[in-house]
Structures are given as structure tokens and as C-alpha cells.
Design an enzyme around this catalytic site. Structure first.
Site, PDB file in Angstrom:
ATOM      1  N   LYS A   8       0.845  -1.194   0.000  1.00  0.00           N
ATOM      2  CA  LYS A   8       0.000   0.000   0.000  1.00  0.00           C
ATOM      3  C   LYS A   8       0.881   1.244   0.000  1.00  0.00           C
ATOM      4  CE  LYS A   8       0.895   1.577   4.327  1.00  0.00           C
ATOM      5  NZ  LYS A   8       1.540   2.884   4.595  1.00  0.00           N
ATOM      6  N   GLY A  68       7.579   1.748   4.572  1.00  0.00           N
ATOM      7  CA  GLY A  68       6.358   2.534   4.631  1.00  0.00           C
ATOM      8  C   GLY A  68       5.293   2.048   3.672  1.00  0.00           C
ATOM      9  N   SER A 117       2.659  -6.008   7.332  1.00  0.00           N
ATOM     10  CA  SER A 117       1.216  -6.088   7.622  1.00  0.00           C
ATOM     11  C   SER A 117       0.463  -6.833   6.534  1.00  0.00           C
ATOM     12  CB  SER A 117       0.632  -4.680   7.778  1.00  0.00           C
ATOM     13  OG  SER A 117       1.167  -4.036   8.911  1.00  0.00           O
ATOM     14  N   ASP A 136      -2.252  -1.863  10.741  1.00  0.00           N
ATOM     15  CA  ASP A 136      -2.486  -1.809   9.295  1.00  0.00           C
ATOM     16  C   ASP A 136      -3.056  -3.111   8.732  1.00  0.00           C
ATOM     17  OD1 ASP A 136      -1.703   0.800   8.900  1.00  0.00           O
ATOM     18  OD2 ASP A 136       0.333   0.316   8.252  1.00  0.00           O
TER      19      ASP A 136
END
Length: 298
Positions: free
Chosen positions: A15, A102, A107, A140
Site C-alpha cells: 500500500k 512505509g 502487515s 495496518d
């Protein structure tokens, strides 16, 4: 009820944060956030096989732990314990998402582990059940279970599905540094004030189908902290803009930088230039990913 399987394979998508605001710190140490999250077409591949007992993790990456310090292990262990499964699981991770970047690599792998163990042992858990379990693994993880375009609030677990953003071309670059999320948030807490991005305006732009409206509101409050420690991030941002990106931003706590392009040729040229100039260790030319395209495969 699905039948248990002996082997299962799935993708775990990365993401980026199109907008990231921090609204304060909670007594438990977590931060209240307001973010626009977007899945991108960069993914790890996880393969699950049944074992007689225990959890065995293997990976082609030499940078990751394969014991209880890996979120995959934590996610798998949570399901085995919760549903009293006496068998074990072997999980192989093919790592493509940049590490400590990042981009929620850990996750999303944990989210895939929840899906994979559920499928392997025929638990037939739905998305809501997986998200409820996911928040116990990491803030997340619920978003990574769902994917797509979403507004994330609370500590990141309160999710509102948003419409897909108009198609564009995405350049993603991760410099040869790793950033500690803990370091970034601690230094943000030390600031007396900082500018907040217009998350509500971005949500409205997405509802209106305005890519330019999204680009105009790109913002990340963590950027100031990370860029001051690692100026290369700002260098990459400026280079992407000079090469034709309509907008550029750091994702999450960094150090990954992305650029949004509206023209494919400019994106391809920027990709080739960044690779040649070696400002970043890893460079990807990709796009936004709609998880609806893969749900039939999961």
C-alpha cells in the site's frame, strides 16, 4: 464451508498513503490517525502447506526473521490457537515489497497469512472476521485484509471503503535506507505543531472521480520528520516532479517515495532515468490495484 486444502498460494499487495494525518497520541502509545490508503500492484507471494505441527516460515529474503518476530508467524499462530487447530503450517514467503519502506510489507504478509491459514484449514472466515483478528496483529493489518482505496481512522482499524481512483501511472522508489516507524512518531510527538493535510477534501475528490483533486491534496505529516533525517527522500521527490510527475509524496513513515503520472511515456522515462541515476535501491513502475480483480482467485 470450504474444504480444507493441502496447499494454498496467494498474493500480498503493498500500500501507499495518499494522505496521512496524525491527530494525537493515545494513552496506550498508539496514535490517532486519519489516512487515505491505496493498494498498489507490487506484491509478495505466500505459499501455505499443512504440517504435522508447529509453524515453519521460509523466505528468499535474508533480511527477515522467520521466528515469532515475523508478523506472519504471529498471524498464523493466532488462528491456530483461536480455532484449536492441532496441525501445523509451513509458509514460504517470496519477498518483492521493499522492507521497512512505509508500504505495509509486514502487515500485508500478515493479512495474507490470516487468509491462507483460514483457507488451508477450511475455517471459511469472512473479510470482517479476518479484519477483527488482524487488528490484534497490527494496526495496518485490517486494511491489508481489505485492500483497495479506503479512509482509515482510529489507529488505522476503522475503515471506510472509497471508490476506485481514476487510472494513472505510479513510480515507486525506495532509497537504500531503512526507517524506524517508532523513531518517526517519537520525533513527531516532540513537535509543538505541524500542518495537517486536507484528508476530507481528498475523500471528496475521490468521490468526485477527480485524480487532479487527489494530487492537489497529497500530504503526509510524517514527511517533515523523516526528510530532515534523510534528505535523499526530498531529492527523489524533486527528481520525480522534474521528470513529469503530477505529484509526489513519501509513503507512511518512509523512506519510499511515489510519483503519480498522468502520461505513460513520462512515467516510463522517469522509471528508466531513476534506475540509471541510482538515487534509489529499488524502483517500480506500477499502478493502483483494485482488489475486486483478485477476489475470485483468493
Amino acid at each position: 464451508m470450504r474444504e480444507p486444502q493441502d496447499r494454498y498460494e496467494c498474493r500480498a499487495y503493498a500500500k501507499i498513503n495518499l494522505g496521512l494525518d496524525v491527530l494525537g497520541r493515545l494513552p496506550n502509545g498508539y496514535h490517532k490517525v486519519k489516512m487515505v490508503m491505496q493498494t498498489v500492484d507490487i506484491y509478495d507471494v505466500l505459499t501455505f502447506e499443512r504440517e504435522d505441527s508447529g509453524i515453519v516460515i521460509t523466505t528468499d529474503s535474508g533480511e527477515l526473521p522467520t521466528d515469532k518476530d515475523n508478523l506472519i508467524y504471529k498471524a498464523a499462530g493466532l488462528l491456530l490457537e483461536r480455532y484449536h487447530i492441532t496441525e501445523g503450517v509451513r509458509i514460504h514467503l517470496q519477498k518483492n515489497i521493499p522492507i521497512a519502506a512505509g508500504m505495509a510489507g509486514g502487515s500485508t504478509d500478515a493479512a495474507a497469512a490470516l487468509k491462507g491459514v483460514s483457507r488451508l484449514f477450511g475455517l471459511d472466515l469472512n473479510e470482517e472476521e479476518l479484519k477483527e483478528l488482524g487488528v490484534q496483529v497490527g494496526a495496518d493489518v485490517p486494511y491489508c485484509v481489505m485492500g483497495g482505496t479506503a479512509l482509515a481512522e482510529g489507529i488505522g482499524e476503522k475503515l471506510t471503503v472509497l471508490p476506485p481512483i481514476p487510472e494513472c501511472f505510479l513510480l515507486v522508489a525506495k532509497p537504500d535506507i531503512n526507517v524506524s516507524t517508532k523513531y518517526v512518531y517519537e520525533h513527531l510527538d516532540a513537535l509543538s505543531s505541524y500542518a495537517h493535510p486536507d484528508i476530507d477534501g481528498m475523500v471528496q475528490a475521490i468521490a468526485d472521480g477527480s485524480l487532479q483533486g487527489v494530487i492537489d491534496r497529497l500530504g503526509n505529516v510524517l514527511e517533515g520528520v523523516t526528510v530532515s533525517a534523510y534528505p535523499i527522500i526530498d531529492t527523489i521527490k524533486r527528481r520525480m516532479l522534474a521528470l513529469g510527475a503530477a505529484g509526489s509524496l513519501m509513503s507512511g513513515s518512509g523512506p519510499t517515495v511515489f510519483g503519480i503520472f498522468t502520461e505513460e511515456e513520462k512515467a516510463k522515462n522517469a522509471f528508466e532515468r531513476l534506475q540509471t541515476e541510482q538515487l534509489a535501491k529499488q524502483v517500480f513502475l506500477t499502478n493502483f490495484w483494485d482488489p475486486g480483480k483478485q477476489r475470485d482467485k483468493q
